[in-house]
Design a protein around this motif. Structure first.
Motif, PDB file in Angstrom:
ATOM      1  N   ASP A  25       0.849  -1.191   0.000  1.00  0.00           N
ATOM      2  CA  ASP A  25       0.000   0.000   0.000  1.00  0.00           C
ATOM      3  C   ASP A  25       0.887   1.243   0.000  1.00  0.00           C
ATOM      4  N   ALA A  28       0.391   3.452   3.072  1.00  0.00           N
ATOM      5  CA  ALA A  28       0.781   2.980   4.399  1.00  0.00           C
ATOM      6  C   ALA A  28       2.097   3.632   4.821  1.00  0.00           C
ATOM      7  N   ARG A  29       2.174   3.976   6.100  1.00  0.00           N
ATOM      8  CA  ARG A  29       3.382   4.614   6.630  1.00  0.00           C
ATOM      9  C   ARG A  29       4.252   3.648   7.415  1.00  0.00           C
ATOM     10  N   ILE A  32       2.043  -3.151   8.891  1.00  0.00           N
ATOM     11  CA  ILE A  32       0.858  -3.414   9.714  1.00  0.00           C
ATOM     12  C   ILE A  32       0.545  -4.902   9.667  1.00  0.00           C
ATOM     13  N   THR A  45       0.406  -5.670   5.761  1.00  0.00           N
ATOM     14  CA  THR A  45       0.421  -4.509   4.867  1.00  0.00           C
ATOM     15  C   THR A  45       1.832  -3.929   4.853  1.00  0.00           C
ATOM     16  N   PRO A  47       4.341  -0.907   3.378  1.00  0.00           N
ATOM     17  CA  PRO A  47       4.402   0.407   2.737  1.00  0.00           C
ATOM     18  C   PRO A  47       5.395   0.427   1.568  1.00  0.00           C
TER      19      PRO A  47
END
Length: 235
Positions: A25, A28-29, A32, A45, A47
């Motif tokens: 993603d 996303a930072r 996750i 997830t 980033p």
């Protein structure tokens, strides 16, 4: 657990083989990690710009966390004769009547399902989806009218990432599994999405409106955070 430079399709935790779903993603930072309450699979997830090696190291460091989350998941409860399921928070016993007619109906704390045994799961699921659609539509329209807004459409889905959503066109969507939550929790989620008809954000104005519609919404939010995963363990 992992030794290859590429991400695996599954993980082995405490002797259990778990499906690993990877999503990259760009928004996303951070990495996750989530355990899917429906099937016990693991979702990761990643980033943009994060290497597979970094993601693998992250998974290895969180083996214990994954095992703990799996241990805390409530047991699966299939839709079968004699099983107990909540409807609007009240437990109902499933009574299968293969020779009866009438589809699915409720009497007191019993939900009756007719037809062949192999159709019980689908029939009861369809019934619960229909009940969720009916309740969510009726209550959404009533609350929207109360604040001078209008709902254009209400749908129910089997979403896992969110309990409800509201589009800029006024269309609301809800997880059908909310029909198994306590009634006050369902009302909170409906109020939350109706409030988005006026405020398309989570600003202080939005939360003030939610508080007007559901004064004890904090209690319901805590229930969803603490007990919400239970709803995916039925069926």
């Amino acid at each position: 657990m992992l030794w290859k430079s590429s991400l695996p399709e599954s993980l082995e935790i405490d002797g259990r083989r778990l499906t690993l779903k990877v999503r990259r993603d760009i928004r996303a930072r951070r990495l996750i990690l989530r355990v899917d309450p429906a099937d016990g699979g693991v979702a990761l997830t990643i980033p943009k710009g994060t290497s597979n090696r970094t993601a693998i190291d992250f998974l290895e460091r969180h083996e214990g966390w994954i095992a703990e989350r799996l241990h805390k998941l409530p047991p699966l409860t299939p839709f079968t004769h004699g099983a107990a399921i909540p409807i609007l928070g009240d437990l109902h016993r499933i009574e299968h009547r293969p020779d009866a007619r009438g589809g699915v109906w409720r009497e007191e704390q019993v939900v009756f399902v007719t037809g062949k045994p192999e159709h019980l799961q689908r029939r009861l699921t369809d019934y619960l989806k229909g009940e969720a659609r009916k309740v969510c539509r009726t209550r959404s329209e009533a609350l929207a009218g109360k604040i001078g807004e209008k709902v254009t459409r209400v749908t129910v889905r089997d979403t896992r990432s969110r309990w409800g959503s509201c589009s800029t066109s006024g269309a609301l969507s809800f997880s059908w599994r909310l029909i198994m939550a306590p009634e006050a929790v369902l009302d909170y989620v409906i109020a939350h999405e109706v409030a988005h008809l006026r405020h398309h954000d989570h600003s202080p104005s939005f939360w003030r409106l939610v508080s007007e519609l559901v004064p004890d919404h904090q209690t319901q939010r805590r229930w969803l955070k603490r007990e919400g995963s239970l709803l995916w363990r039925f069926g």
